[in-house]
Every structure is written in structure tokens, then in C-alpha cells.
Scaffold this motif. Structure first.
Motif, PDB file in Angstrom:
ATOM      1  N   TYR A  33       0.869  -1.278  -0.008  1.00 23.21           N
ATOM      2  CA  TYR A  33      -0.041   0.052   0.211  1.00 23.21           C
ATOM      3  C   TYR A  33       0.807   1.302  -0.075  1.00 23.21           C
ATOM      4  CZ  TYR A  33       0.864   0.282   5.033  1.00 23.21           C
ATOM      5  OH  TYR A  33       1.757   0.207   6.306  1.00 23.21           O
ATOM      6  N   GLN A  34       2.136   1.060   0.391  1.00 19.56           N
ATOM      7  CA  GLN A  34       2.985   2.241   0.448  1.00 19.56           C
ATOM      8  C   GLN A  34       3.411   2.679  -1.180  1.00 19.56           C
ATOM      9  OE1 GLN A  34       5.643   1.153   3.734  1.00 19.56           O
ATOM     10  NE2 GLN A  34       4.906   2.921   4.845  1.00 19.56           N
ATOM     11  N   ARG A  35       3.381   4.096  -1.083  1.00 22.09           N
ATOM     12  CA  ARG A  35       4.232   4.532  -2.503  1.00 22.09           C
ATOM     13  C   ARG A  35       5.885   4.812  -2.149  1.00 22.09           C
ATOM     14  NH1 ARG A  35       0.235   2.244  -3.314  1.00 22.09           N
ATOM     15  NH2 ARG A  35      -1.812   3.299  -3.640  1.00 22.09           N
ATOM     16  N   TYR A  36       6.480   4.775  -3.107  1.00 18.93           N
ATOM     17  CA  TYR A  36       8.006   4.453  -2.697  1.00 18.93           C
ATOM     18  C   TYR A  36       8.861   5.368  -3.993  1.00 18.93           C
ATOM     19  CZ  TYR A  36       8.481   1.465   0.998  1.00 18.93           C
ATOM     20  OH  TYR A  36       8.462   0.724   2.282  1.00 18.93           O
ATOM     21  N   ILE A  37       9.870   6.016  -3.634  1.00 17.27           N
ATOM     22  CA  ILE A  37      11.029   6.302  -4.571  1.00 17.27           C
ATOM     23  C   ILE A  37      12.189   5.666  -3.944  1.00 17.27           C
ATOM     24  CG2 ILE A  37      12.459   8.097  -5.272  1.00 17.27           C
ATOM     25  CD1 ILE A  37      10.223  10.225  -5.382  1.00 17.27           C
ATOM     26  N   VAL A  38      12.869   4.751  -4.729  1.00 22.18           N
ATOM     27  CA  VAL A  38      13.827   4.112  -4.585  1.00 22.18           C
ATOM     28  C   VAL A  38      15.082   4.286  -5.414  1.00 22.18           C
ATOM     29  CG1 VAL A  38      14.648   1.833  -3.953  1.00 22.18           C
ATOM     30  CG2 VAL A  38      12.332   2.191  -3.878  1.00 22.18           C
ATOM     31  N   PHE A  39      16.454   4.495  -4.737  1.00 23.94           N
ATOM     32  CA  PHE A  39      17.684   4.507  -5.375  1.00 23.94           C
ATOM     33  C   PHE A  39      18.422   3.025  -5.082  1.00 23.94           C
ATOM     34  CE2 PHE A  39      16.652   8.661  -3.766  1.00 23.94           C
ATOM     35  CZ  PHE A  39      16.792   9.846  -4.815  1.00 23.94           C
ATOM     36  N   TYR A  40      18.805   2.683  -6.321  1.00 22.64           N
ATOM     37  CA  TYR A  40      19.449   1.543  -6.584  1.00 22.64           C
ATOM     38  C   TYR A  40      20.915   1.836  -6.630  1.00 22.64           C
ATOM     39  CZ  TYR A  40      15.013  -0.815  -6.567  1.00 22.64           C
ATOM     40  OH  TYR A  40      13.802  -1.075  -6.191  1.00 22.64           O
ATOM     41  N   LEU A  41      21.820   1.645  -5.792  1.00 14.28           N
ATOM     42  CA  LEU A  41      23.223   2.185  -5.640  1.00 14.28           C
ATOM     43  C   LEU A  41      24.301   1.331  -6.132  1.00 14.28           C
ATOM     44  CD1 LEU A  41      22.962   4.303  -2.646  1.00 14.28           C
ATOM     45  CD2 LEU A  41      22.277   4.978  -4.678  1.00 14.28           C
ATOM     46  N   GLN A  42      23.997  -0.002  -6.462  1.00 15.89           N
ATOM     47  CA  GLN A  42      24.669  -1.004  -6.947  1.00 15.89           C
ATOM     48  C   GLN A  42      24.484  -1.663  -8.014  1.00 15.89           C
ATOM     49  OE1 GLN A  42      26.024  -3.417  -3.481  1.00 15.89           O
ATOM     50  NE2 GLN A  42      27.626  -1.858  -2.746  1.00 15.89           N
ATOM     51  N   ASP A  43      24.087  -2.815  -8.106  1.00 14.33           N
ATOM     52  CA  ASP A  43      23.373  -3.613  -9.232  1.00 14.33           C
ATOM     53  C   ASP A  43      22.139  -2.984  -9.681  1.00 14.33           C
ATOM     54  OD1 ASP A  43      25.865  -5.062  -9.474  1.00 14.33           O
ATOM     55  OD2 ASP A  43      24.838  -6.814  -8.927  1.00 14.33           O
ATOM     56  N   PRO A  44      21.712  -2.851 -10.757  1.00 16.32           N
ATOM     57  CA  PRO A  44      20.332  -2.151 -11.140  1.00 16.32           C
ATOM     58  C   PRO A  44      19.337  -3.481 -10.768  1.00 16.32           C
ATOM     59  CG  PRO A  44      21.533  -2.952 -13.072  1.00 16.32           C
ATOM     60  CD  PRO A  44      22.461  -3.088 -12.007  1.00 16.32           C
ATOM     61  N   ILE A  45      18.002  -3.012 -10.405  1.00 14.91           N
ATOM     62  CA  ILE A  45      17.008  -3.908 -10.230  1.00 14.91           C
ATOM     63  C   ILE A  45      16.625  -4.251 -11.689  1.00 14.91           C
ATOM     64  CG2 ILE A  45      15.109  -2.287 -10.211  1.00 14.91           C
ATOM     65  CD1 ILE A  45      15.557  -5.012  -7.649  1.00 14.91           C
ATOM     66  N   ARG A  46      15.983  -5.708 -11.738  1.00 13.28           N
ATOM     67  CA  ARG A  46      15.331  -6.096 -12.905  1.00 13.28           C
ATOM     68  C   ARG A  46      13.999  -6.543 -12.611  1.00 13.28           C
ATOM     69  NH1 ARG A  46      17.857  -9.672 -16.986  1.00 13.28           N
ATOM     70  NH2 ARG A  46      18.053 -11.240 -15.125  1.00 13.28           N
ATOM     71  N   VAL A  47      13.247  -6.389 -13.212  1.00 16.39           N
ATOM     72  CA  VAL A  47      11.739  -6.571 -12.977  1.00 16.39           C
ATOM     73  C   VAL A  47      11.098  -7.653 -14.062  1.00 16.39           C
ATOM     74  CG1 VAL A  47       9.271  -5.546 -12.222  1.00 16.39           C
ATOM     75  CG2 VAL A  47      11.505  -4.498 -11.720  1.00 16.39           C
ATOM     76  N   LEU A  48      10.028  -8.554 -13.474  1.00 14.14           N
ATOM     77  CA  LEU A  48       9.487  -9.390 -14.437  1.00 14.14           C
ATOM     78  C   LEU A  48       8.113  -9.242 -14.229  1.00 14.14           C
ATOM     79  CD1 LEU A  48       9.229 -11.591 -16.844  1.00 14.14           C
ATOM     80  CD2 LEU A  48       9.511 -13.126 -14.995  1.00 14.14           C
ATOM     81  N   LYS A  49       7.361  -8.799 -15.088  1.00 15.07           N
ATOM     82  CA  LYS A  49       5.581  -8.633 -15.005  1.00 15.07           C
ATOM     83  C   LYS A  49       5.199  -9.680 -15.500  1.00 15.07           C
ATOM     84  CE  LYS A  49       5.803  -3.618 -13.695  1.00 15.07           C
ATOM     85  NZ  LYS A  49       5.460  -2.420 -14.008  1.00 15.07           N
ATOM     86  N   SER A  50       3.691  -9.839 -15.399  1.00 11.86           N
ATOM     87  CA  SER A  50       2.944 -10.743 -15.824  1.00 11.86           C
ATOM     88  C   SER A  50       2.800 -10.133 -17.449  1.00 11.86           C
ATOM     89  CB  SER A  50       1.540 -10.827 -15.302  1.00 11.86           C
ATOM     90  OG  SER A  50       0.575 -11.543 -16.104  1.00 11.86           O
ATOM     91  N   GLY A  51       2.671 -11.017 -18.340  1.00  9.49           N
ATOM     92  CA  GLY A  51       2.694 -10.659 -20.046  1.00  9.49           C
ATOM     93  C   GLY A  51       4.275 -10.009 -20.402  1.00  9.49           C
ATOM     94  N   ASP A  52       5.011  -9.902 -19.708  1.00 16.88           N
ATOM     95  CA  ASP A  52       6.291  -9.690 -20.309  1.00 16.88           C
ATOM     96  C   ASP A  52       7.131 -10.719 -20.739  1.00 16.88           C
ATOM     97  OD1 ASP A  52       6.086  -7.032 -19.592  1.00 16.88           O
ATOM     98  OD2 ASP A  52       7.079  -7.088 -17.660  1.00 16.88           O
ATOM     99  N   GLU A  53       7.959 -10.581 -21.786  1.00 19.83           N
ATOM    100  CA  GLU A  53       8.987 -11.938 -22.156  1.00 19.83           C
ATOM    101  C   GLU A  53       9.975 -12.079 -21.131  1.00 19.83           C
ATOM    102  OE1 GLU A  53       9.615 -11.219 -26.354  1.00 19.83           O
ATOM    103  OE2 GLU A  53       7.612 -11.381 -27.139  1.00 19.83           O
ATOM    104  N   GLY A  54      10.648 -11.211 -20.709  1.00 18.64           N
ATOM    105  CA  GLY A  54      11.723 -11.283 -19.802  1.00 18.64           C
ATOM    106  C   GLY A  54      11.899 -10.148 -18.931  1.00 18.64           C
ATOM    107  N   PHE A  55      12.971 -10.155 -18.061  1.00 15.95           N
ATOM    108  CA  PHE A  55      13.171  -9.239 -16.989  1.00 15.95           C
ATOM    109  C   PHE A  55      13.490  -7.833 -17.664  1.00 15.95           C
ATOM    110  CE2 PHE A  55      13.795 -12.693 -14.228  1.00 15.95           C
ATOM    111  CZ  PHE A  55      13.276 -12.689 -13.180  1.00 15.95           C
ATOM    112  N   ILE A  56      13.016  -6.898 -17.260  1.00 11.77           N
ATOM    113  CA  ILE A  56      13.355  -5.460 -17.690  1.00 11.77           C
ATOM    114  C   ILE A  56      14.214  -4.692 -16.728  1.00 11.77           C
ATOM    115  CG2 ILE A  56      12.653  -3.251 -18.351  1.00 11.77           C
ATOM    116  CD1 ILE A  56       9.835  -4.972 -19.468  1.00 11.77           C
TER     117      ILE A  56
END
Length: 238
Positions: free
Chosen positions: A59-82
Motif C-alpha cells: 500500500y505504500q508508495r516509494y521512490i527508491v535509489f539502487y546504488l549498486q546492481d540495477p534492479i530487474r523486474v518481470l511482470k505478467s505478460g513480459d517476455e523477460g526481465f526489464i
């Protein structure tokens, strides 16, 4: 859904390869920000924690800084991680996602009060529903400057101070806190167990006006948000 690992903390046992801290924000920021989180995991130093994690909506809304490796996200319907940007603004989410946190994960996250992200961005939050956007598109190149300062920080306390200083400078340009914002905070404080009529009364609005304001500030109807709060509280307890 947050791209910070609060649920990971409750799932994994203490491990020297994983560190985390939650900071209460500066008093002047507490109407805007719930907390500032810092998480660090070195997946090269452990075989007990996976860097692939299925994450449910939050339920919380975020702004997030990724300071080492980038985050990769896989959502329903995606062909792979983005692969996502170094700083991500996470809008309201209704679907679970799978995260790849890389080999070395260091994240500084700003967890906002229910209407805090709306007050900061000054846009209807429904416009970023189910999106995780490069924060530079919303707040400009100053985000790149803050990211570099965080990467060069001398420890976590310094990271927290850099984040707070940036937000404190933004306060004068924010929308003021309204009764509706306080009503939304009460919805969270009650763990979602309060009637919409009570909330509308706290907001000094009719029920229909309250629902419109919630769409603007939360990105979803208040009943849906209340269900999400109840689910998240139960999930954290489990």
C-alpha cells in the motif's frame, strides 16, 4: 508493491551478508514521509538467500535509489526481465512481480505517507498506476545529482542525511496537508478497518468527493486501498 525488501526481512533469517535499517524522518518531513529505508545484500557471500524474489503489492508508495546492481523486474505478460533506472518511482500496484536484485544490492528507499507522493509530484497518482518510472522523468536531473551523492556517501547515516536534505528543500513547493490527507493516514493507522463514511467525515467531504480525492492522491478507490492495507498488514504478520 514495493521494490524494497521489507517482506524479505521477515522471510530471511539474520545473515551477515544482509543488512537493513529503517530511519524515522526529520520532524518537518513526517507529514510527507513515513520512513527512509536502507537495505544491503551481497548475494555473492551467501547461498541461503536467492536474489530472485516474488513480490506482492503493497500500500505504500516509494521512490527508491539502487546504488549498486540495477534492479530487474518481470511482470505478467513480459517476455523477460526489464532493467530499471537507478532511481525508480513506484506507482500503485495491483499485480505481483518478480524481482532480480543482481549480485550486490544496495537500496535507499523513501516510503511516503498515503498522499505524500502526490504532494511531491503534483500529479494524479492514478496516472502512474502499475508503473515503475525513471524518477528523472518526474523530478528532473536533480535526481541524478542526488544519486551520485548517495553513491559517494560515507556510510548509511550520511545517505539518510542526503535524502532528508533533498526532501527538506522541496517542502516549500509542496501542496499543503489537507483534512483528506489526514483521513488517509487514519485509514492506514486503523489497518484498513474503518468505514468510508467515517473517513469522508474526517476529510470534511461528501463520500463522492472523498472517493475522487482518493483517486487523485492514492491512485485507486478508497475501498480498494483499504483492502490492500488489510492484506499487507496480514501478510507482514504472517
Amino acid at each position: 508493491m514495493i521494490y524494497l525488501q521489507e517482506a524479505v526481512l521477515s522471510t530471511y533469517s539474520p545473515n551477515t551478508s544482509m543488512k537493513a535499517k529503517v530511519y524515522k524522518p526529520h520532524p518537518a518531513l513526517q507529514d510527507l514521509v513515513h520512513c527512509i529505508n536502507i537495505y544491503e545484500v551481497d548475494f555473492t557471500q551467501t547461498t541461503t538467500i536467492s536474489n530472485i524474489y516474488r513480490f506482492v503489492p503493497a500500500y505504500q508508495r516509494y521512490i527508491v535509489f539502487y546504488l549498486q546492481d540495477p534492479i530487474r523486474v518481470l511482470k505478467s505478460g513480459d517476455e523477460g526481465f526489464i532493467t530499471k533506472a537507478t532511481c525508480v518511482t513506484i506507482g500503485p500496484q495491483d499485480q505481483a512481480v518478480t524481482l532480480d536484485m543482481g549480485s550486490r544490492h544496495l537500496a535507499v528507499g523513501i516510503a511516503f505517507q498515503p498522499s505524500g507522493l502526490h504532494r511531491l509530484l503534483n500529479i494524479p497518482i492514478a496516472e502512474i498506476f502499475e508503473q515503475d518510472l525513471d524518477t528523472r522523468l518526474l523530478l528532473g536531473n536533480e535526481i541524478a545529482e542526488i544519486t551520485e551523492k548517495l553513491k559517494e556517501a560515507e556510510g548509511w547515516e550520511h545517505m539518510k542525511d542526503i535524502t532528508e536534505f533533498y526532501l527538506l528543500k522541496k517542502l516549500s513547493g509542496l501542496k499543503e496537508v489537507l483534512p483528506v490527507d489526514k483521513a488517509m493516514a487514519e485509514l492506514v493507522n486503523s489497518s484498513g478497518n474503518i468505514t468510508m463514511e467515517e473517513l469522508a467525515s474526517l476529510a470534511c467531504l461528501s463520500l463522492r468527493q472523498f472517493e475522487r480525492k482518493c483517486m487523485e492522491r492514492l491512485g485507486m478507490p478508497p475501498k480498494q486501498y483499504a483492502r490492500l492495507v488489510r492484506f499487507c498488514k496480514a501478510y507482514q504478520l504472517k
